[in-house]
Scaffold this motif. Structure first.
Motif, short mmCIF file in Angstrom:
data_model
loop_
_atom_site.label_atom_id
_atom_site.label_comp_id
_atom_site.label_asym_id
_atom_site.label_seq_id
_atom_site.Cartn_x
_atom_site.Cartn_y
_atom_site.Cartn_z
N TYR A 1 5.42 9.58 -8.84
CA TYR A 1 5.28 8.52 -9.53
C TYR A 1 6.60 7.88 -9.56
N ALA A 2 7.65 9.01 -9.63
CA ALA A 2 9.25 8.53 -9.76
C ALA A 2 9.43 7.73 -8.47
N LYS A 3 9.04 8.29 -7.40
CA LYS A 3 9.27 7.73 -6.15
C LYS A 3 8.78 6.40 -5.89
N VAL A 4 7.67 6.05 -6.36
CA VAL A 4 6.93 4.59 -6.26
C VAL A 4 7.83 3.71 -7.06
N MET A 5 7.99 4.20 -8.32
CA MET A 5 8.70 3.10 -9.30
C MET A 5 10.25 3.08 -9.03
N ARG A 6 10.87 3.83 -8.14
CA ARG A 6 12.10 3.84 -7.33
C ARG A 6 12.13 2.64 -6.44
N LEU A 7 11.28 2.52 -5.76
CA LEU A 7 10.95 1.82 -4.69
C LEU A 7 10.65 0.36 -5.08
N LEU A 8 10.04 0.28 -6.11
CA LEU A 8 9.52 -0.86 -6.76
C LEU A 8 10.68 -1.50 -7.61
N GLN A 9 11.61 -0.58 -7.86
CA GLN A 9 12.85 -0.81 -8.92
C GLN A 9 12.34 -1.41 -10.20
N VAL A 10 11.58 -0.68 -10.80
CA VAL A 10 10.92 -0.84 -12.12
C VAL A 10 11.00 0.22 -12.97
N GLU A 11 10.86 0.23 -14.25
CA GLU A 11 10.61 1.19 -15.24
C GLU A 11 9.36 1.43 -15.67
N PRO A 12 9.39 2.64 -15.95
CA PRO A 12 7.90 3.10 -16.55
C PRO A 12 7.03 2.37 -17.40
N GLU A 13 7.74 1.66 -18.44
CA GLU A 13 7.24 0.88 -19.20
C GLU A 13 6.95 -0.30 -18.68
N GLU A 14 7.13 -0.79 -17.57
CA GLU A 14 6.82 -1.97 -17.10
C GLU A 14 5.56 -1.86 -15.83
N LEU B 1 0.92 -1.23 -0.15
CA LEU B 1 -0.04 0.04 -0.01
C LEU B 1 1.04 1.20 0.09
N PHE B 2 0.96 2.03 -0.90
CA PHE B 2 1.59 3.35 -1.26
C PHE B 2 0.56 4.45 -1.18
N SER B 3 0.78 4.99 0.09
CA SER B 3 -0.14 6.29 0.14
C SER B 3 0.81 7.76 -0.04
N SER B 4 0.20 8.70 -0.18
CA SER B 4 0.61 10.23 -0.27
C SER B 4 1.51 10.63 1.02
N GLU B 5 0.84 10.20 2.15
CA GLU B 5 1.45 10.39 3.18
C GLU B 5 2.65 9.44 3.41
N LEU B 6 2.83 8.22 2.83
CA LEU B 6 4.16 7.34 2.90
C LEU B 6 5.07 7.74 2.06
N LEU B 7 4.64 8.35 0.77
CA LEU B 7 5.65 8.88 -0.25
C LEU B 7 6.12 10.17 -0.01
N GLY B 8 5.16 10.89 0.81
CA GLY B 8 5.42 12.49 1.33
C GLY B 8 5.18 13.42 -0.08
N CYS B 9 4.15 13.12 -0.79
CA CYS B 9 3.71 13.81 -1.97
C CYS B 9 2.81 13.28 -2.58
N TYR B 10 1.88 14.19 -2.93
CA TYR B 10 0.27 13.93 -3.58
C TYR B 10 0.56 13.64 -5.09
N LYS B 11 -0.05 12.65 -5.71
CA LYS B 11 -0.45 12.53 -7.16
C LYS B 11 -1.18 13.46 -7.50
N PRO B 12 -0.96 14.35 -8.50
CA PRO B 12 -0.04 13.90 -9.75
C PRO B 12 1.30 14.54 -9.95
N ALA B 13 1.96 14.79 -8.71
CA ALA B 13 2.99 15.31 -8.79
C ALA B 13 4.19 14.33 -9.48
N PRO B 14 4.98 14.78 -10.37
CA PRO B 14 5.83 14.00 -11.09
C PRO B 14 6.64 12.96 -9.98
N GLU B 15 7.14 13.78 -9.04
CA GLU B 15 8.09 13.16 -8.02
C GLU B 15 7.21 11.99 -7.32
#
Length: 231
Positions: free
Chosen positions: A159-172, A143-157
């Protein structure tokens, strides 16, 4: 290439509308309850968008709802007298108890059976998401919340942060949501996007435009696993 499916939660997976109208004052007619709920929900989106545009920190979900409700009632003085402190508390608590839309549980299981990882990725608090998955009986890998990530969607950071944590590329990644703003952010980040139409959400959006913007447009999640496989 798709490894991960990210889900917005309320509206997309959960029927928030039923929970909220049940918590509204009984003296309101069914039509007034529904209208109140829809516009109260939109006020929440507007509140978050304003905080994001002003660079303000993520605010606790329940505190956000209290502020939104108080502000909304100021603009609707004809019903303000119906909302005692107890009614307000009941309404805030109702956001933590929402049932899934009928087809969601099966749709999620089909994705998992196909070897995909599935995650909640939504604005809100972690406590809220924990309460909701328990109440709705849904199972996600994380479960990824804005509270946990420290930023709201749709801020670019975000999406970047959740992909970095999951170690995946955007196309995946595939983002699934009933909110156009969310999917616009995901597409800008390079993700595939699937829009799920829910009558309770995006009340200001032109659905024909939304249909054209996304990789897929569905009226529910029954065919989601096939659509994701095709992406």
């Amino acid at each position: 290439m798709i490894k991960v499916v990210l889900f917005d939660f309320m509206g997309t997976c959960l029927d928030w509308h039923t929970s909220i109208i049940q918590a509204l004052p009984a003296s309101l007619s069914d039509d007034k309850k529904s209208t109140f709920a829809l516009h109260y929900r939109q006020a929440y989106f507007d509140f978050n968008a304003k905080r994001l545009s002003e660079g303000q920190a993520v605010l606790d979900f329940d505190e956000t709802q209290r502020r939104v409700l108080d502000s909304y009632l100021v603009q609707h003085s004809d019903t303000k007298h119906l909302f005692s402190s107890d009614v307000k508390a009941q309404l805030i608590a109702a956001w933590h108890h929402q049932s899934a839309w009928p087809e969601v549980s099966v749709a999620l299981q089909r994705l998992k059976d196909n070897g995909l990882e599935i995650y909640v990725y939504a604005n809100g608090s972690t406590r809220l998401q924990l309460d909701l998955v328990k109440f709705a009986g849904l199972r996600f890998d994380m479960l990824f919340s804005s509270e946990l990530l420290g930023c709201y969607k749709p801020a670019p950071e975000s999406y970047a942060k959740v992909m970095r944590l999951l170690q995946v590329e955007p196309e995946e990644c595939v983002m699934v949501a009933a909110h156009a703003y969310d999917l616009r952010g995901a597409k800008a980040a390079g993700m595939k996007t699937v829009y799920i139409y829910r009558w309770t959400d995006d009340i200001r959006e032109d659905q024909e435009i939304v249909r054209e913007e996304n990789d897929a447009y569905l009226l529910d999640m029954r065919d989601l696993s096939r659509v994701v496989a095709a992406l």
